[in-house]
Design a protein around this motif. Sequence first.
Motif, PDB file in Angstrom:
ATOM      1  N   GLN A 179     -10.027   2.532  -1.845  1.00 29.21           N
ATOM      2  CA  GLN A 179     -10.257   1.632  -0.855  1.00 29.21           C
ATOM      3  C   GLN A 179      -9.708  -0.101  -1.918  1.00 29.21           C
ATOM      4  O   GLN A 179     -10.113  -0.526  -2.721  1.00 29.21           O
ATOM      5  N   HIS A 180      -8.403  -0.465  -1.943  1.00 29.67           N
ATOM      6  CA  HIS A 180      -7.779  -1.104  -1.882  1.00 29.67           C
ATOM      7  C   HIS A 180      -6.620  -1.714  -1.079  1.00 29.67           C
ATOM      8  O   HIS A 180      -5.652  -0.816  -0.371  1.00 29.67           O
ATOM      9  N   ASP A 181      -7.300  -3.105  -0.142  1.00 27.45           N
ATOM     10  CA  ASP A 181      -6.653  -3.616   0.764  1.00 27.45           C
ATOM     11  C   ASP A 181      -4.773  -3.807   0.969  1.00 27.45           C
ATOM     12  O   ASP A 181      -4.150  -3.346   1.332  1.00 27.45           O
ATOM     13  N   GLU A 182      -4.311  -4.216  -0.628  1.00 29.31           N
ATOM     14  CA  GLU A 182      -3.174  -4.759  -0.849  1.00 29.31           C
ATOM     15  C   GLU A 182      -1.990  -3.029  -0.969  1.00 29.31           C
ATOM     16  O   GLU A 182      -1.052  -2.628  -0.532  1.00 29.31           O
ATOM     17  N   LEU A 183      -2.657  -1.567  -0.941  1.00 30.94           N
ATOM     18  CA  LEU A 183      -1.988  -0.738  -1.077  1.00 30.94           C
ATOM     19  C   LEU A 183      -2.459  -0.648  -0.570  1.00 30.94           C
ATOM     20  O   LEU A 183      -1.256   0.603   0.649  1.00 30.94           O
ATOM     21  N   LYS A 184      -3.165  -0.165   0.952  1.00 32.07           N
ATOM     22  CA  LYS A 184      -3.114   0.210   2.093  1.00 32.07           C
ATOM     23  C   LYS A 184      -2.040  -0.123   2.794  1.00 32.07           C
ATOM     24  O   LYS A 184      -1.265   0.101   3.867  1.00 32.07           O
ATOM     25  N   GLN A 185      -1.607  -1.835   2.798  1.00 32.46           N
ATOM     26  CA  GLN A 185      -0.420  -2.515   3.623  1.00 32.46           C
ATOM     27  C   GLN A 185       0.677  -2.038   3.162  1.00 32.46           C
ATOM     28  O   GLN A 185       1.706  -1.739   3.948  1.00 32.46           O
ATOM     29  N   GLN A 186       0.866  -0.988   1.508  1.00 36.64           N
ATOM     30  CA  GLN A 186       1.892  -0.769   1.158  1.00 36.64           C
ATOM     31  C   GLN A 186       2.606   0.006   1.064  1.00 36.64           C
ATOM     32  O   GLN A 186       3.167   0.852   1.796  1.00 36.64           O
ATOM     33  N   TYR A 187       1.378   1.407   1.562  1.00 36.48           N
ATOM     34  CA  TYR A 187       0.962   2.489   2.011  1.00 36.48           C
ATOM     35  C   TYR A 187       0.468   3.006   3.241  1.00 36.48           C
ATOM     36  O   TYR A 187      -0.597   3.433   3.202  1.00 36.48           O
ATOM     37  N   TYR A 237      -0.888   3.007 -11.079  1.00 34.81           N
ATOM     38  CA  TYR A 237       0.832   3.854 -10.632  1.00 34.81           C
ATOM     39  C   TYR A 237       1.631   3.122  -9.519  1.00 34.81           C
ATOM     40  O   TYR A 237       2.619   3.509  -9.444  1.00 34.81           O
ATOM     41  N   LEU A 238       0.556   3.456  -8.602  1.00 34.42           N
ATOM     42  CA  LEU A 238       1.366   2.697  -6.777  1.00 34.42           C
ATOM     43  C   LEU A 238       1.621   1.500  -6.895  1.00 34.42           C
ATOM     44  O   LEU A 238       2.879   1.760  -6.398  1.00 34.42           O
ATOM     45  N   MET A 239       1.640   1.095  -7.817  1.00 37.15           N
ATOM     46  CA  MET A 239       1.537  -0.174  -7.172  1.00 37.15           C
ATOM     47  C   MET A 239       3.437  -0.568  -7.714  1.00 37.15           C
ATOM     48  O   MET A 239       3.935  -1.344  -7.454  1.00 37.15           O
ATOM     49  N   VAL A 240       4.276   0.531  -8.574  1.00 34.97           N
ATOM     50  CA  VAL A 240       4.994   0.671  -9.501  1.00 34.97           C
ATOM     51  C   VAL A 240       5.605   1.756  -8.623  1.00 34.97           C
ATOM     52  O   VAL A 240       6.953   2.251  -9.116  1.00 34.97           O
ATOM     53  N   ARG A 241       5.027   2.571  -7.956  1.00 38.70           N
ATOM     54  CA  ARG A 241       5.823   4.027  -7.870  1.00 38.70           C
ATOM     55  C   ARG A 241       6.879   3.173  -6.372  1.00 38.70           C
ATOM     56  O   ARG A 241       6.708   2.773  -5.512  1.00 38.70           O
ATOM     57  N   PRO A 242       8.639   4.206  -6.755  1.00 38.63           N
ATOM     58  CA  PRO A 242       9.280   4.379  -5.620  1.00 38.63           C
ATOM     59  C   PRO A 242       8.349   4.178  -4.415  1.00 38.63           C
ATOM     60  O   PRO A 242       8.237   5.567  -4.069  1.00 38.63           O
ATOM     61  N   ASP A 243       8.593   2.899  -3.373  1.00 40.30           N
ATOM     62  CA  ASP A 243       7.633   3.372  -2.332  1.00 40.30           C
ATOM     63  C   ASP A 243       9.473   3.279  -1.318  1.00 40.30           C
ATOM     64  O   ASP A 243      10.189   3.164  -0.678  1.00 40.30           O
ATOM     65  N   ASN A 244       9.653   5.103  -1.204  1.00 37.78           N
ATOM     66  CA  ASN A 244      10.827   5.846  -0.483  1.00 37.78           C
ATOM     67  C   ASN A 244      11.147   6.539   0.671  1.00 37.78           C
ATOM     68  O   ASN A 244      11.723   7.024   1.313  1.00 37.78           O
ATOM     69  N   PRO A 291       6.687  11.892   1.295  1.00 41.70           N
ATOM     70  CA  PRO A 291       4.819  11.986   0.717  1.00 41.70           C
ATOM     71  C   PRO A 291       4.218  12.627  -0.433  1.00 41.70           C
ATOM     72  O   PRO A 291       3.044  12.068  -0.367  1.00 41.70           O
ATOM     73  N   TRP A 292       4.534  12.793  -1.425  1.00 44.34           N
ATOM     74  CA  TRP A 292       4.278  13.428  -1.899  1.00 44.34           C
ATOM     75  C   TRP A 292       3.513  12.117  -2.616  1.00 44.34           C
ATOM     76  O   TRP A 292       4.011  11.029  -3.564  1.00 44.34           O
ATOM     77  N   LEU A 293       2.258  12.015  -3.529  1.00 41.16           N
ATOM     78  CA  LEU A 293       2.051  10.823  -5.149  1.00 41.16           C
ATOM     79  C   LEU A 293       2.770  10.965  -6.106  1.00 41.16           C
ATOM     80  O   LEU A 293       2.598   9.798  -6.669  1.00 41.16           O
ATOM     81  N   LEU A 294       3.086  12.611  -6.568  1.00 44.04           N
ATOM     82  CA  LEU A 294       3.651  12.076  -7.519  1.00 44.04           C
ATOM     83  C   LEU A 294       5.454  12.366  -7.777  1.00 44.04           C
ATOM     84  O   LEU A 294       5.771  13.769  -7.538  1.00 44.04           O
ATOM     85  N   LEU A 295       5.810  11.240  -7.797  1.00 45.30           N
ATOM     86  CA  LEU A 295       7.534  11.696  -7.742  1.00 45.30           C
ATOM     87  C   LEU A 295       8.274  11.535  -9.195  1.00 45.30           C
ATOM     88  O   LEU A 295       7.828  11.863 -10.502  1.00 45.30           O
ATOM     89  N   SER A 296       9.269  12.789  -9.275  1.00 49.21           N
ATOM     90  CA  SER A 296       9.918  12.748 -10.475  1.00 49.21           C
ATOM     91  C   SER A 296      11.048  11.727 -10.937  1.00 49.21           C
ATOM     92  O   SER A 296      11.044  10.695  -9.575  1.00 49.21           O
ATOM     93  N   HIS A 297      10.990  11.667 -12.267  1.00 49.06           N
ATOM     94  CA  HIS A 297      12.288  10.507 -12.864  1.00 49.06           C
ATOM     95  C   HIS A 297      13.461   9.907 -12.611  1.00 49.06           C
ATOM     96  O   HIS A 297      13.997   9.468 -11.723  1.00 49.06           O
TER      97      HIS A 297
END
Length: 272
Positions: free
Chosen positions: A121-129, A177-184, A187-193
């Motif tokens: 439950q986070h409005d900004e994250l819902k907009q980003q993802y 983490y999701l705020m800085v996760r590459p939005d590429n 679908p995966w939550l955890l992306l390799s570096h």
Amino acid sequence: PACPGKRHVEGFVDYQRTELGNSKQTTKQKLIHLNRVYKFWVSEDSLPQDGSYNPFKKVLDDTEWEEDNTKTPPNLSVDDVADVLVTVKHWKHRVIILLMLFLGIRAQEACNIELSELNIQHDELKQQYPELGTHDRLPDGVDAIYFPTRYDREGNKSKNERIMPIPDELKVALVRYLMVRPDNGKPWLLLSHTRHNQMGNSKINEIWKDYFHPQYKYGDDEKYDSITSHFGRHYFTTWFKKEKDWNRELVKYMRGDSIKGKDGDSLDDYVH
């Protein structure tokens, strides 16, 4: 690829035990299945084997499959774990460790989490993802995560789906983490570096070792196992069954175990 040698099979056993944290009996059962497949392969005239050499049968016969119960995970207090967690400044690493401590999941289950299966439950994250928390099995208005079965997600081990609540401390780490996760678009939550694709479970094990081994790495002569990513599942099970004395069926549900399993099932191997 259809002509494995003994060293390949031994490497598979080592991977199952050290990287995935599987018990000897679980690993043995996997080899039994592979042995059946191998015997089917060598029955085909088009393949070069004549059936006189079977590396799966060889390793099955040569390996001691009785569990060595002389070692257990170290008996860490909540304060001990907290002392390690305060050193984890990398938000993805913090998410990984907290996921496994709070939810008792395996490394591959963590790798397999998709954004649609994570409801925050986070409005900004819902907009980003926009896909966040859209899985139809998730309840509305609740911070929760859905884990599919082995039949719906390759690599998951449980035969039973489950929905788990997200504790506040884990939610904070996930949001950051999701705020800085590459939005590429993956679908995966955890992306390799390196590849910015789905993270592999061996990397998760490395992350656990990086933070816990400076304090909790034991040699062959010690009575405790060194801490790997599977420690979270042990700690989680022991906490809810022994420390909190929760109902056995509820703990088995949270672990993804069969609720109707026999008394001597795998849950007991995780209570210390």
